[in-house]
Write an enzyme that holds these catalytic residues in place. Sequence first.
Site, PDB file in Angstrom:
ATOM      1  N   ASN A 126       0.818  -1.218   0.000  1.00 42.08           N
ATOM      2  CA  ASN A 126       0.000   0.000   0.000  1.00 42.08           C
ATOM      3  C   ASN A 126       0.851   1.269   0.000  1.00 42.08           C
ATOM      4  OD1 ASN A 126      -2.451  -1.383   0.154  1.00 42.08           O
ATOM      5  ND2 ASN A 126      -2.369  -1.480   2.383  1.00 42.08           N
ATOM      6  N   HIS A 129     -14.723  -0.466   4.895  1.00 42.07           N
ATOM      7  CA  HIS A 129     -13.654  -1.206   5.590  1.00 42.07           C
ATOM      8  C   HIS A 129     -14.162  -1.818   6.907  1.00 42.07           C
ATOM      9  CE1 HIS A 129      -9.715  -1.527   7.776  1.00 42.07           C
ATOM     10  NE2 HIS A 129      -9.307  -1.854   6.557  1.00 42.07           N
ATOM     11  N   GLU A 142     -16.087   5.446   1.986  1.00 41.71           N
ATOM     12  CA  GLU A 142     -14.656   5.623   1.739  1.00 41.71           C
ATOM     13  C   GLU A 142     -14.484   6.515   0.513  1.00 41.71           C
ATOM     14  OE1 GLU A 142     -12.387   1.957   1.638  1.00 41.71           O
ATOM     15  OE2 GLU A 142     -13.646   1.098   3.199  1.00 41.71           O
ATOM     16  N   ASP A 198     -13.741   8.023   4.944  1.00 40.93           N
ATOM     17  CA  ASP A 198     -12.433   7.425   5.223  1.00 40.93           C
ATOM     18  C   ASP A 198     -11.667   7.407   3.899  1.00 40.93           C
ATOM     19  OD1 ASP A 198     -10.297   5.692   5.504  1.00 40.93           O
ATOM     20  OD2 ASP A 198     -11.427   4.160   6.595  1.00 40.93           O
ATOM     21  N   HIS A 222      -7.152   5.422   1.083  1.00 40.58           N
ATOM     22  CA  HIS A 222      -6.466   5.120  -0.179  1.00 40.58           C
ATOM     23  C   HIS A 222      -6.446   6.287  -1.160  1.00 40.58           C
ATOM     24  CE1 HIS A 222      -6.106   0.919   0.936  1.00 40.58           C
ATOM     25  NE2 HIS A 222      -7.309   1.065   1.459  1.00 40.58           N
ATOM     26  N   LYS A 227      -0.659   4.112   4.076  1.00 43.60           N
ATOM     27  CA  LYS A 227      -0.690   3.903   2.634  1.00 43.60           C
ATOM     28  C   LYS A 227       0.250   4.907   1.965  1.00 43.60           C
ATOM     29  CE  LYS A 227      -4.233   1.169   3.835  1.00 43.60           C
ATOM     30  NZ  LYS A 227      -5.258   1.175   4.872  1.00 43.60           N
TER      31      LYS A 227
HETATM   32  C1  LIG Z   1      -6.042   0.504   5.854  1.00 37.35           C
HETATM   33  C2  LIG Z   1      -7.386   1.044   6.128  1.00 37.35           C
HETATM   34  C3  LIG Z   1      -7.776   1.383   7.419  1.00 37.35           C
HETATM   35  C4  LIG Z   1      -6.950   1.046   8.613  1.00 37.35           C
HETATM   36  O1  LIG Z   1      -5.914   1.909   8.730  1.00 37.35           O
HETATM   37  P1  LIG Z   1      -4.646   1.452   9.576  1.00 37.35           P
HETATM   38  O2  LIG Z   1      -3.924   2.713   9.805  1.00 37.35           O
HETATM   39  O3  LIG Z   1      -3.914   0.469   8.736  1.00 37.35           O
HETATM   40  O4  LIG Z   1      -5.173   0.835  10.846  1.00 37.35           O
HETATM   41  C5  LIG Z   1      -8.980   2.027   7.594  1.00 37.35           C
HETATM   42  N1  LIG Z   1      -9.790   2.267   6.548  1.00 37.35           N
HETATM   43  C6  LIG Z   1      -9.459   1.905   5.303  1.00 37.35           C
HETATM   44  C7  LIG Z   1     -10.393   2.213   4.199  1.00 37.35           C
HETATM   45  C8  LIG Z   1      -8.258   1.274   5.063  1.00 37.35           C
HETATM   46  O5  LIG Z   1      -7.947   0.886   3.839  1.00 37.35           O
END
Ligand SMILES: *Cc1c(COP(=O)(O)O)cnc(C)c1O
Length: 385
Positions: A47, A133, A175, A204, A207, A236
């Site tokens: 990532n 997620h 997201e 969120d 990505h 990421k």
């Molecule tokens: C990776 C991810 C998370 C978690 O984040 P971390 O910092 O790895 O705990 C939360 N939401 C989404 C959409 C993710 O892809």
Amino acid sequence: MSWQQRIEQAVTERRDAQAFRQRQPLEQGAGRWLLHAGRRYRNFSSNDYLGLSQHPQVIRAWQDGAERYGVGSGGSGHVTGYHLAHERLEEQLADWLGYDRALLFISGFAANQAVIAALAGREDRIVADRLSHASLLEAASQSPAQLRRFQHNDSHHLASLLAASVSGQQLVVTEGVFSMDGDSAPLAKIAAAARTADAWLMVDDAHGIGTTGERGRGSCHQQGVHPELLIVTFGKAFGLSGAAVLCSHAVADYFVQFARHLIYSTAMPPAQAQALQMALAVIQSDDGQQRRETLAQHVADFRLGARGLAYTLTDSASAIQPLIVGDNGQTLRLAERLRERGCWVTAIRPPTVPAGTARLRLALTAAHDAQDIMHLLEVLHGERG
Ligand SMILES: *Cc1c(COP(=O)(O)O)cnc(C)c1O
């Protein structure tokens, strides 16, 4: 059934469904090359979309920070764990993304859990995209609020769920770029549906941040929406780890009182906050811009070259380019054969993705070069026979 029997049965069921998960200890895993058991692979599972985990200036910033502050924060941010390096990073993030405030969390998982747990009450309703997620859906289902899931990226379905009567408040959750499909949410339509229903929106953008939008400002900036709650993560494109919640002054003050993952957990090391400041500076710089352009070129080359493959591509313009195979066993065997040919890919199976949609989750990064993408395509095309 005893604890032991229950545990053994659950694991056996996973094995029988070819869904047993195992971790692989790597000698090196975050960059362009992945080293495992003495062998080198091209890494299509990372990532680290901009390659910043290996960026010399970011590494140097962490080293300098460790020398200045030591390696740990020494406590919760509510006790002695909150340093000037954290405060400065929060200010930079808030300023960059156009919010009053940013609050740092140790991970995106913790940030999502904390925000939903601190907000949602018994009278409230959370309406979440069904492909959100695990950290979001789990927090929502564990909260006392009602949870409704809307069809993926379907703002009409969202609006109809929001129209049902509710005694409390409503929170829409989605997201920016979806982690397992790589597609983007129609954020303007989703924000409009939320506004019509007087609901708040939580996006969120794990990505999207760093990779999309002007100078990497992410999906919301790109689509011209300003959710009440924006979650960005640093595992990421930032190449490190941690997360931030972007919000208003009032909401930030509230979370500082009530977000249990902030209060009862050790703050991230200040050296990490310093490295994150450097990663943010790189993301905003011409270097970052070039990395985004390189990544976009890889994505375009891959999608063009993947035409004619027997597997389904998703509607993704992002670094996440999954190949949907369907069957668990077939997906595992394909991943295995790709590894034999030097490409490290991850097979993603239910329950992480819906049943019957097992896939290779390929991730392209700015650390790859054109040859890596060509090699991957050659290997995939060789699989057809
Ligand atoms: C990776 C991810 C998370 C978690 O984040 P971390 O910092 O790895 O705990 C939360 N939401 C989404 C959409 C993710 O892809």
